[in-house]
Design a protein around this motif. Structure first.
Motif, PDB file in Angstrom:
ATOM      1  N   PHE A 230       0.831  -1.213   0.000  1.00  0.00           N
ATOM      2  CA  PHE A 230       0.000   0.000   0.000  1.00  0.00           C
ATOM      3  C   PHE A 230       0.865   1.264   0.000  1.00  0.00           C
ATOM      4  CE2 PHE A 230      -1.626   3.434   2.646  1.00  0.00           C
ATOM      5  CZ  PHE A 230      -2.697   3.839   1.874  1.00  0.00           C
ATOM      6  N   VAL A 231       1.859   1.305   0.886  1.00  0.00           N
ATOM      7  CA  VAL A 231       2.698   2.503   0.986  1.00  0.00           C
ATOM      8  C   VAL A 231       3.458   2.729  -0.316  1.00  0.00           C
ATOM      9  CG1 VAL A 231       4.606   3.596   2.217  1.00  0.00           C
ATOM     10  CG2 VAL A 231       2.916   2.258   3.472  1.00  0.00           C
ATOM     11  N   GLY A 232       4.035   1.641  -0.855  1.00  0.00           N
ATOM     12  CA  GLY A 232       4.758   1.772  -2.113  1.00  0.00           C
ATOM     13  C   GLY A 232       3.854   2.255  -3.235  1.00  0.00           C
ATOM     14  N   GLY A 233       2.634   1.751  -3.232  1.00  0.00           N
ATOM     15  CA  GLY A 233       1.702   2.103  -4.286  1.00  0.00           C
ATOM     16  C   GLY A 233       1.051   3.457  -4.082  1.00  0.00           C
ATOM     17  N   PHE A 234       1.173   4.023  -2.878  1.00  0.00           N
ATOM     18  CA  PHE A 234       0.536   5.309  -2.604  1.00  0.00           C
ATOM     19  C   PHE A 234       1.495   6.470  -2.835  1.00  0.00           C
ATOM     20  CE2 PHE A 234      -1.658   8.546  -0.103  1.00  0.00           C
ATOM     21  CZ  PHE A 234      -2.934   8.342  -0.567  1.00  0.00           C
TER      22      PHE A 234
END
Ligand SMILES: Nc1ncnc2c1ncn2[C@@H]1O[C@H](COP(=O)(O)OP(=O)(O)OP(=O)(O)O)[C@@H](O)[C@H]1O
Ligand SMILES: [Mg+2]
Lengths: 375, 330
Positions: A230-234
């Motif tokens: 999630f963090v990488g994709g956000f």
């Protein structure tokens, strides 16, 4: 100035809607903390809990050592700026800013002095005689900040204060706001769903998703070492690319198999993969940490087809299809690629992050968690 | 000569404008509305004005309706107003009734809307429903309830409560015995209760349109409910207050349905329970000898007075500012 500490705070609304769940977070003295997450993730709820507008369902909130969990908003001395600024339409700018001081029944000269001070600081001292509707968006936003600052709050809470401004103004106000915060040294919590804003302004970022805090760290940490998919994709524009792969352990070396192709797993992950007995992983790599090559030079390159090219002026985003998945790669200003051309993409080995497909967590995090559990 | 010429031009123009209007699309859009206004307002007004100049009595149209007696009915009405104690009482009652009931209606509606705003949702819904009941109850039933409540004998609810508490030792005739304030109190109370719901609904919907952040912001800055009400809600409700005040003023001047029953049943004193509009009704339709000419004259004056008052309220409270010029320069 205070330290704000949330200790396992949960807020469940009527009807069982989860606002935030089990949030623990410490915001240091004078720190600029960004609360970043998608719409509906619980950012405003967290802010309102700190302001005292919502009472937590469970958990405690501290300002320094003072337990403020059950304190009403007015006794917390926080300044709050709303997304829509919430200026009182029937009051002139002066009265809007003076309002919190009027409520404190301060003497008129002191009110005047403080309003003028803060107005001068925010360069709105020429607008004091106007109504909010006579101001531009940027001016209204300054008035809202002035109203929050005039009472000299211990904590400044900002709920997406820039989202109503146009893109250019937003970037200039961003820098200004950060300077102001540093000058005043006031503990600040800044809610935003704009990752660029958070990365540019914050001392630390707390990423929040579906009511839970996913990762807390400096912009550099959360950007380069995302704790979850999630963090990488956000974070990042375009965000991190992800590819699913099978793990193939050949004793001497470990490979990651993507369709018909395989690449060598980064060496620092070998012991982790073996310890966790991982069978499948998600490979994460950033668009800017990847190069496009005409042929494979390395054991880490994958073949793909050029699917599209998006020129951005300063650089180009090349969209490449790899085994049915699309990945985005930033390449230099000049490229000599044509559509449907076959190329090799080569992520920088050190920048690759591996995630666990089941939990979405980064493998190195999982291993730390496992070690803790083992103790 | 010049006058005639000007007149000719004027009528010529008026005629052309009318023809143009009826040919235009606007007339087609406005026709249904214009038709209703014509049938239900203009024609009755013309008839009333006409009747006010005739000596029409007991609906004897054949005999009186053709006769024009000039302003005689108006003189008569003003004479009665200054000399007849009953009509004097009616006039005074109208002023007191409208002023007090209006205050109760507007302040009550505002108070309820604001109070329910600060309540939990459930409590607010329940409270509002209770206050809507008078509106939803048929007039006769509703009047009956209060008839028994204020009944002058010991079966009256209020009397029996007071008797039980030992505050009085024989029943009080509120509406006939305590004149004029007893009668006034009853009619203001009964009508006030009905009218509150209108303001309540208008103000509630207006408050729900105020961004809740304004209130939260004030709350964070330390405002109490009272300060939020005084410094934020009421200023932002200004236009709605003007509107409800004007509307209620005009409807109170013309209302008489509850009063009619209360007077007819003898709960309140005839003179101090009758307002101008009920007086008109009674004069035209009720008393043994009815005088439609006089009633029509009183009615025409009432319409003039209420139009004047309506305009005055709007003026006093700054209605023009409410109708803002459209944004932009088109
Ligand atoms: N007063 C409320 N009553 C019930 N549910 C609420 C309430 N306020 C928020 N929620 C719910 O709680 C969740 C979190 O909402 P919140 O407003 O904190 O999101 P957010 O992160 O600020 O989103 P956005 O970026 O859209 O403002 C959402 O699912 C929302 O529907
Ligand atoms: Mg929000």
């Amino acid at each position: 100035m205070v330290v704000v500490r949330l200790d396992r705070v949960t807020k469940i609304f009527k009807g069982g809607v989860v606002g935030v769940k089990d949030i623990s977070l410490t915001i240091k003295h004078g720190e600029f903390m960004a609360l970043l997450g998608p719409s509906g993730s619980g950012k405003s709820t967290t802010l309102y809990l700190i302001a005292g507008i919502y009472k937590p369902t469970s958990g405690r909130i501290y300002f320094d050592d003072r337990d403020v969990t059950n304190l009403p908003p007015k006794d917390r001395n926080v300044g709050l700026v709303f997304q829509n600024w919430a200026l009182y339409p029937h009051m002139k700018v002066y009265e809007n800013i003076a309002f919190p001081l009027r409520l404190k029944k301060l003497p008129e000269e002191e009110i005047k002095r403080r309003v003028l001070d803060v107005a001068r600081m925010l360069q709105i001292d020429k607008l004091l005689d106007r109504y909010p509707w006579q101001l531009s968006g940027g001016q209204q936003q300054r008035v809202a900040i002035a109203r929050a600052l005039v009472k000299e709050p211990d904590v400044l809470l900002l709920d997406e204060p820039l989202s109503n401004l146009d893109a250019i103004l937003r970037i200039s106000v961003r820098a200004e706001l950060k300077r102001l915060q540093k000058k005043l040294g006031i503990t600040t919590i800044y809610v935003t769903h704009d990752q660029a804003e958070a990365l540019a302004m914050a001392d630390r970022i707390a990423l929040i998703n579906e009511g839970r805090i996913v990762q807390v760290g400096t912009p550099e940490e959360v950007y380069n070492r995302p704790a979850t998919v999630f963090v990488g994709g956000f974070l990042g524009n375009p965000p991190m690319n992800f590819l699913e792969a099978e793990v193939e352990d050949l004793d001497k070396e470990i490979f990651l198999v993507i369709g018909k192709y395989r690449i060598r797993a980064p060496e620092r992950y070998w012991s982790i993969i073996r310890r966790l007995k991982t069978k499948r992983v998600i490979i994460g790599f950033r668009p800017e940490d990847t190069s496009i090559k005409p042929e494979s030079l390395d054991t880490i390159c994958l073949p793909g087809r050029v699917y599209g090219i998006e020129p951005l002026g300063r650089e180009n985003i090349v969209v490449i299809e790899i085994g049915g998945e699309l990945v985005k790669i930033i390449s230099g200003r000049r490229i000599s690629l044509t559509l449907d051309q076959m190329v090799w993409i080569c992520p920088v080995m050190e920048k690759i992050i591996l995630f666990d497909p089941a939990t979405g967590k980064a493998l190195d995090r999982l291993v730390v968690e496992e070690k803790i559990r083992a103790i | 000569m010049v006058g005639i010429k000007l007149n000719k031009i004027f009528f010529h123009r008026l005629f052309n404008n009318l023809v143009e209007f009826f040919r235009s699309d606007a007339s087609r859009f406005l026709f249904p509305a214009l038709f209703l206004v014509l049938v239900f307002y203009i024609i009755p007004v013309i008839i009333s004005v006409y009747l006010s100049f005739t000596p029409l009595k007991n609906w004897n149209i054949d005999r009186y309706a053709g006769e024009i007696i000039g302003f005689e009915n108006y003189y008569k009405f003003f004479y009665m107003l200054t000399h007849d104690p009953s009509v004097k009482a009616v006039f005074l009652t109208t002023i007191v009734f409208v002023a007090l009931t209006l205050t109760v209606n507007v302040l009550g509606g505002l108070g309820l809307a604001i109070a329910t705003y600060f309540m939990s949702e459930k409590a607010a819904g329940g409270t509002q429903l209770i206050w809507l009941l008078p509106r939803m109850t048929p007039i006769a039933v509703y009047s009956m309830i209060w008839y028994y409540f204020f009944h002058p004998s010991s079966i009256g609810t209020l009397n029996s409560i007071l008797l039980h508490l030992g505050l009085i030792d024989k029943p009080i005739d509120f509406g006939q015995g305590i004149i004029p304030w007893g009668a006034w109190a009853i009619i203001v109370f009964v009508n006030g209760l009905v009218g509150v719901s209108y303001g309540m609904i208008v103000f509630t919907s207006a408050i729900s349109n105020i961004p809740k952040e304004l209130v939260i912001a004030a709350r964070v800055d330390g405002a109490s409910n009272w300060e939020i009400t005084r410094r934020i809600l009421i200023p932002l409700l200004k236009w709605h207050i003007i509107y409800v005040t004007t509307w209620q003023l005009l409807s109170l001047i013309t209302t008489y349905d509850h009063l009619f029953l209360l007077v007819k049943w003898g709960l309140v004193n005839r003179d101090y329970g009758t307002t101008w509009s009920l007086y008109i009704y009674n004069t035209a339709f009720q008393l043994g000898e009815t005088d439609q000419g006089l009633a029509a004259a009183a009615g025409v004056i009432l319409v003039l007075v209420s139009s004047g008052l309506g305009l005055l309220t709007l003026k006093l409270m700054g209605f023009e500012k409410m109708i803002k010029p459209p944004r932009g320069d088109i």
